[in-house]
Design an enzyme around this catalytic site. Structure first.
Site, mmCIF file in Angstrom:
data_model
loop_
_atom_site.group_PDB
_atom_site.id
_atom_site.type_symbol
_atom_site.label_atom_id
_atom_site.label_comp_id
_atom_site.label_asym_id
_atom_site.label_seq_id
_atom_site.Cartn_x
_atom_site.Cartn_y
_atom_site.Cartn_z
ATOM 1 N N ILE A 157 0.832 -1.191 -0.061
ATOM 2 C CA ILE A 157 -0.102 0.329 -0.590
ATOM 3 C C ILE A 157 0.576 1.375 0.147
ATOM 4 C CG2 ILE A 157 -1.445 1.375 1.018
ATOM 5 C CD1 ILE A 157 -2.709 -1.362 2.369
ATOM 6 N N GLY A 187 8.899 3.787 2.290
ATOM 7 C CA GLY A 187 7.654 3.299 3.178
ATOM 8 C C GLY A 187 6.638 3.649 2.519
ATOM 9 N N SER A 188 5.458 3.159 3.729
ATOM 10 C CA SER A 188 4.567 2.957 3.508
ATOM 11 C C SER A 188 4.082 1.787 4.580
ATOM 12 C CB SER A 188 3.545 2.862 2.858
ATOM 13 O OG SER A 188 1.827 3.184 2.543
ATOM 14 N N ARG A 189 3.374 0.323 3.964
ATOM 15 C CA ARG A 189 2.218 -0.563 4.722
ATOM 16 C C ARG A 189 2.530 -1.531 3.891
ATOM 17 N NH1 ARG A 189 -3.745 0.651 7.283
ATOM 18 N NH2 ARG A 189 -3.824 -0.471 6.058
#
Length: 219
Positions: A157, A187-189
């Site tokens: 995501i 980055g993120s998820r």
């Protein structure tokens, strides 16, 4: 430790910007020693910061068909039972890992097996912890079935900073546990959806390492 291939272009652009900035300072204010040194320091800090985004540390990964490995470095922010509506259409245990800008950004296969489903969804860039980010943001969805017939789903995501998701898999491909399946720049998820009877080995707040930390176990 090496630099990941996804960082080559970004680092080249940053190096060019730094070169131009330093050249301009030397050309327009060559006698301002403080400005020259300030530019040197800021240039160094910028390059090192971008460099660490793309670091690729060596990891000794042990594979095990009964284990589900963490797909990313970061912090566990969600563990809950949810309805997975895109592929499984049933209840699953969702484990979400938030990847900050200082984490390693490589994504690794949690299990070995065959890719049974893949979709890329363009979308928004809400902050990664927003409740709707998993359904509204740019994302990929990947399902893998193991040799024992167990199937999990994981989702890259994008977030407010992460504006590019990279993936290296396609439907029908065989994947190896711990091998790279993608990369999220800055980055993120990553969300992982496990069977309800799986045993989760992490808790909210845990710091985890992709390919090293055991996320859960098949029962």
């Amino acid at each position: 430790m090496t630099i990941h291939k996804e960082g080559y272009t970004s680092l080249a652009i940053v190096a060019l910007v730094i070169f131009v900035a330093n050249a301009l300072v030397h050309y327009f204010i060559p006698d301002a020693t403080w400005a020259v040194w300030l530019t040197y320091i800021l240039s160094f800090l910028l390059f090192v910061t971008i460099l660490q985004f793309f670091r690729n540390p060596r990891r000794r990964i042990t594979t095990d068909e009964n284990l589900i490995l963490c797909p990313a470095d970061g912090k566990v922010v969600v563990i809950e039972e949810v309805e997975e509506t895109e592929y499984f259409q049933d209840r699953r245990i969702q484990v979400s890992i938030f990847m900050s800008p200082i984490n390693v950004h490589i994504n690794r296969n949690p299990v070995s097996g065959t890719v049974t489903f893949f979709r890329y969804h363009p979308g928004k860039y809400l902050v990664a912890w927003h409740p709707k980010s998993s359904t509204l943001n740019e994302r990929t969805t990947i399902a893998v079935q193991t040799g024992q017939g167990k199937e999990i789903l994981f989702r890259q995501i994008a977030g407010a900073m992460a504006r590019r998701i990279v993936w290296y898999v396609e439907e029908g491909a065989s994947v190896q546990q711990g091998a790279e399946f993608g990369f999220i720049k800055f980055g993120s998820r990553v969300d992982v959806f496990l069977p309800l009877d799986a045993k989760v080995d992490v808790k909210i707040g845990d710091k985890v390492s992709g390919g090293l930390t055991v996320l859960g176990r098949f029962q």
